[in-house]
Motif scaffolding. Sequence first.
Motif, PDB file in Angstrom:
ATOM      1  N   GLY A   1     -25.729 -17.323  45.406  1.00 14.02           N
ATOM      2  CA  GLY A   1     -27.151 -17.018  45.384  1.00 14.02           C
ATOM      3  C   GLY A   1     -27.191 -15.641  45.933  1.00 14.02           C
ATOM      4  N   VAL A   2     -28.372 -14.871  45.536  1.00 11.05           N
ATOM      5  CA  VAL A   2     -28.680 -13.325  46.090  1.00 11.05           C
ATOM      6  C   VAL A   2     -29.647 -13.884  47.346  1.00 11.05           C
ATOM      7  CG1 VAL A   2     -28.685 -12.424  43.855  1.00 11.05           C
ATOM      8  CG2 VAL A   2     -30.829 -13.260  44.741  1.00 11.05           C
ATOM      9  N   PRO A   3     -29.475 -12.849  48.369  1.00 13.53           N
ATOM     10  CA  PRO A   3     -30.132 -13.355  49.713  1.00 13.53           C
ATOM     11  C   PRO A   3     -31.538 -13.706  49.615  1.00 13.53           C
ATOM     12  CG  PRO A   3     -28.847 -11.287  49.641  1.00 13.53           C
ATOM     13  CD  PRO A   3     -28.917 -11.602  48.542  1.00 13.53           C
ATOM     14  N   ALA A   4     -32.257 -13.387  48.504  1.00  7.88           N
ATOM     15  CA  ALA A   4     -33.640 -13.843  48.147  1.00  7.88           C
ATOM     16  C   ALA A   4     -33.748 -15.256  47.893  1.00  7.88           C
ATOM     17  CB  ALA A   4     -34.345 -13.030  47.155  1.00  7.88           C
TER      18      ALA A   4
ATOM     19  N   PRO B   1     -27.570  -6.305  49.857  1.00 11.91           N
ATOM     20  CA  PRO B   1     -27.074  -6.472  51.140  1.00 11.91           C
ATOM     21  C   PRO B   1     -27.749  -7.984  51.807  1.00 11.91           C
ATOM     22  CG  PRO B   1     -28.029  -4.434  50.826  1.00 11.91           C
ATOM     23  CD  PRO B   1     -28.240  -4.961  49.799  1.00 11.91           C
ATOM     24  N   VAL B   2     -26.958  -8.499  52.834  1.00  5.69           N
ATOM     25  CA  VAL B   2     -27.361  -9.507  53.382  1.00  5.69           C
ATOM     26  C   VAL B   2     -27.747  -9.467  54.764  1.00  5.69           C
ATOM     27  CG1 VAL B   2     -26.912 -12.082  53.664  1.00  5.69           C
ATOM     28  CG2 VAL B   2     -25.473 -10.726  51.889  1.00  5.69           C
ATOM     29  N   PRO B   3     -29.102  -9.681  55.323  1.00  2.37           N
ATOM     30  CA  PRO B   3     -29.539  -9.458  56.539  1.00  2.37           C
ATOM     31  C   PRO B   3     -28.643 -10.558  57.427  1.00  2.37           C
ATOM     32  CG  PRO B   3     -31.380  -9.823  55.114  1.00  2.37           C
ATOM     33  CD  PRO B   3     -30.399 -10.277  54.074  1.00  2.37           C
ATOM     34  N   GLU B   4     -28.278  -9.929  58.530  1.00  2.00           N
ATOM     35  CA  GLU B   4     -27.787 -10.987  59.732  1.00  2.00           C
ATOM     36  C   GLU B   4     -28.459 -11.858  60.027  1.00  2.00           C
ATOM     37  OE1 GLU B   4     -25.078  -9.543  62.826  1.00  2.00           O
ATOM     38  OE2 GLU B   4     -25.004  -7.617  61.790  1.00  2.00           O
ATOM     39  N   PRO B   5     -29.817 -11.856  60.106  1.00  2.00           N
ATOM     40  CA  PRO B   5     -30.466 -13.092  60.620  1.00  2.00           C
ATOM     41  C   PRO B   5     -30.347 -14.379  59.706  1.00  2.00           C
ATOM     42  CG  PRO B   5     -31.717 -10.914  61.005  1.00  2.00           C
ATOM     43  CD  PRO B   5     -30.673 -10.517  60.248  1.00  2.00           C
ATOM     44  N   LEU B   6     -30.425 -14.015  58.254  1.00  2.00           N
ATOM     45  CA  LEU B   6     -30.043 -14.928  57.275  1.00  2.00           C
ATOM     46  C   LEU B   6     -28.963 -15.460  57.408  1.00  2.00           C
ATOM     47  CD1 LEU B   6     -31.290 -16.310  54.931  1.00  2.00           C
ATOM     48  CD2 LEU B   6     -30.197 -14.344  53.359  1.00  2.00           C
ATOM     49  N   ILE B   7     -27.760 -14.907  57.778  1.00  2.00           N
ATOM     50  CA  ILE B   7     -26.427 -15.368  57.836  1.00  2.00           C
ATOM     51  C   ILE B   7     -26.538 -16.385  59.030  1.00  2.00           C
ATOM     52  CG2 ILE B   7     -24.086 -14.861  58.362  1.00  2.00           C
ATOM     53  CD1 ILE B   7     -24.585 -11.973  57.122  1.00  2.00           C
ATOM     54  N   ARG B   8     -27.244 -16.077  60.208  1.00  2.00           N
ATOM     55  CA  ARG B   8     -27.205 -16.678  61.375  1.00  2.00           C
ATOM     56  C   ARG B   8     -27.926 -18.082  61.236  1.00  2.00           C
ATOM     57  NH1 ARG B   8     -22.980 -14.397  63.885  1.00  2.00           N
ATOM     58  NH2 ARG B   8     -23.376 -12.122  64.198  1.00  2.00           N
ATOM     59  N   THR B   9     -28.830 -18.088  60.335  1.00  2.00           N
ATOM     60  CA  THR B   9     -29.921 -19.266  60.062  1.00  2.00           C
ATOM     61  C   THR B   9     -28.974 -20.130  59.220  1.00  2.00           C
ATOM     62  OG1 THR B   9     -31.807 -17.857  59.888  1.00  2.00           O
ATOM     63  CG2 THR B   9     -31.960 -19.894  58.622  1.00  2.00           C
ATOM     64  N   TYR B  10     -28.081 -20.017  58.609  1.00  2.00           N
ATOM     65  CA  TYR B  10     -27.246 -20.896  57.970  1.00  2.00           C
ATOM     66  C   TYR B  10     -25.960 -21.165  58.471  1.00  2.00           C
ATOM     67  CZ  TYR B  10     -29.742 -20.532  53.385  1.00  2.00           C
ATOM     68  OH  TYR B  10     -30.591 -20.576  52.460  1.00  2.00           O
ATOM     69  N   GLN B  11     -25.507 -20.362  59.407  1.00  2.00           N
ATOM     70  CA  GLN B  11     -24.341 -20.887  60.524  1.00  2.00           C
ATOM     71  C   GLN B  11     -24.843 -21.830  61.394  1.00  2.00           C
ATOM     72  OE1 GLN B  11     -23.081 -17.012  61.687  1.00  2.00           O
ATOM     73  NE2 GLN B  11     -21.719 -16.785  59.841  1.00  2.00           N
ATOM     74  N   ALA B  12     -26.471 -21.698  61.785  1.00  2.00           N
ATOM     75  CA  ALA B  12     -26.891 -22.560  62.691  1.00  2.00           C
ATOM     76  C   ALA B  12     -26.973 -23.994  62.042  1.00  2.00           C
ATOM     77  CB  ALA B  12     -28.289 -22.070  63.160  1.00  2.00           C
ATOM     78  N   ARG B  13     -27.014 -24.015  60.804  1.00  2.00           N
ATOM     79  CA  ARG B  13     -27.006 -25.328  60.248  1.00  2.00           C
ATOM     80  C   ARG B  13     -25.566 -25.893  60.083  1.00  2.00           C
ATOM     81  NH1 ARG B  13     -31.301 -27.840  57.343  1.00  2.00           N
ATOM     82  NH2 ARG B  13     -29.669 -29.486  57.253  1.00  2.00           N
ATOM     83  N   GLY B  14     -24.639 -25.299  60.534  1.00  2.00           N
ATOM     84  CA  GLY B  14     -23.299 -25.562  60.307  1.00  2.00           C
ATOM     85  C   GLY B  14     -22.536 -25.489  59.267  1.00  2.00           C
TER      86      GLY B  14
END
Length: 495
Positions: free
Chosen positions: A244-247, A275-288
């Motif tokens: 998916g795209v970031p949106a 460009p992928v915002p870092e907060p979005l990356i962290r959101t998914y990483q927080a879900r494992g």
Amino acid sequence: MRNQGLGSWPGRRARMTPERVALSHDGRQWTYAELHERVDRLASALRGLGVRHGDRVAFLGLNHPALVETFFAAGALGAVFVPLNTRLTAPELTYIVRDAGADIVICGAEHEEVGAALPVARRVMVGGEYEGLLAGGDPEPLDEPVGPDEPCLIMYTSGTTGRPKGAVLSHANLTWNTFNLLVDVELAHDEVTLISAPLFHIAALAQTLVPTVLKGGRSILLPSFDVDEVIGLIESERVTLMFGVPAMFTFLAQSPRWSEADLSSLRNLLCGGAPVPEPLIRTYQARGLTFLQGYGMTETSPGALFLAAEHSVRKAGTAGVPCFFSDVRLVDPDGVDVAPGEPGEVIVQGPNVMTGYWERPDETATVVSEDGWFHSGDLALADQDGYIRIVDRVKDMIISGGENIYPAEVESVLYGHPAVAECAVIGVPDDKWGEVGRALVVLRPGMTAEPHDLLGHLSGRLASYKIPKRVEFVSALPRNGAGKVLKSRLRFLYG
């Protein structure tokens, strides 16, 4: 097989795992044996309609098995697949069809009216007409000789001159891109790939569908992205892979169902196209979840950089390092490599770099050097470990929700309004789409206009996503000594 291109892949996969499900769509499933037979029948039927080696076959429609079958059938014939962006207007599509020289277009039922307006010799509507065409085709493989360096598809990308140009990708380009992806992403034979991003874009086609077919997994085709439907399918079908795209990933994370959704089946999430915002990356990483990103473009099939799973936390926010079979450099305006931490233009070399722009040798020569380096026009920084972060664009392209918008194309249409003396379109940040367009307009002396007048002028002439979200009237545009509009100044003032 004499066919060494992607058109042979359904047959190659069917002889290995004929019983596995290849495609799912709208409650139906097709095995690899069925996909192979349908592709062969379509290739035979297209030949019966006069399609020959090297001819261009266009497809206009949403994600559907017919799109997949047309892609592979064109390859089986040695023809060239031309996917058409369904968000474009009839005049935009007409230009592309004429430029590609496509004599036949297969249209989804939802695009019958636009398809009827296209200047082609033959149209085939998905549904009864399409199925009738297949029924009359010969299920025996054609085994047309197709070499790996022959054109596989022409994918159109907007140009800075305001006219789209077709990036010609060979069978080898797409094959090597698949190898690059499989080095970084551990796709398995039991992959369940959800494809909700449009297949007329290179990422959905080359980063999800093609690799899944190679591994013998199942592709679930959605005609469009819908948050609730996507979450429901992830849970019910045990989806393992999604692009998916970031949106799109932002919308998923904002869903009321996000916190309680069963996402345990997901092995890899691929994100790109903007460009992928870092907060979005962290959101998914927080879900494992394994949230992977990369960098590429249509001209590189598309992968150039990739951030592998093992480094996705430590190097979050970067686009990674060059893919295994690709080389990437960051250079200054003189072509000299820059030092770590210094901005440089991204240039790419490798077997995934396009063969050129369709019938545009001069434009090809401006971006691809004699020794095969493709100049992206994007600026990036590399850290001491070689991980690259995309920081800006040399070009003025706007990326809105994963869609590329070239201001020159929008400006050329704006200039058609009688009240417009000068105009410039820039990208400004947007919480929902990442970026949206803003038009700065100088009116002709003695003339008046309202923002809605200009937006109405653009409507119907450009795809809706290309139309600026806001129009502002200014007394003058800032220019340099050579008379060029200083868009960096405009972004500072209005961005």
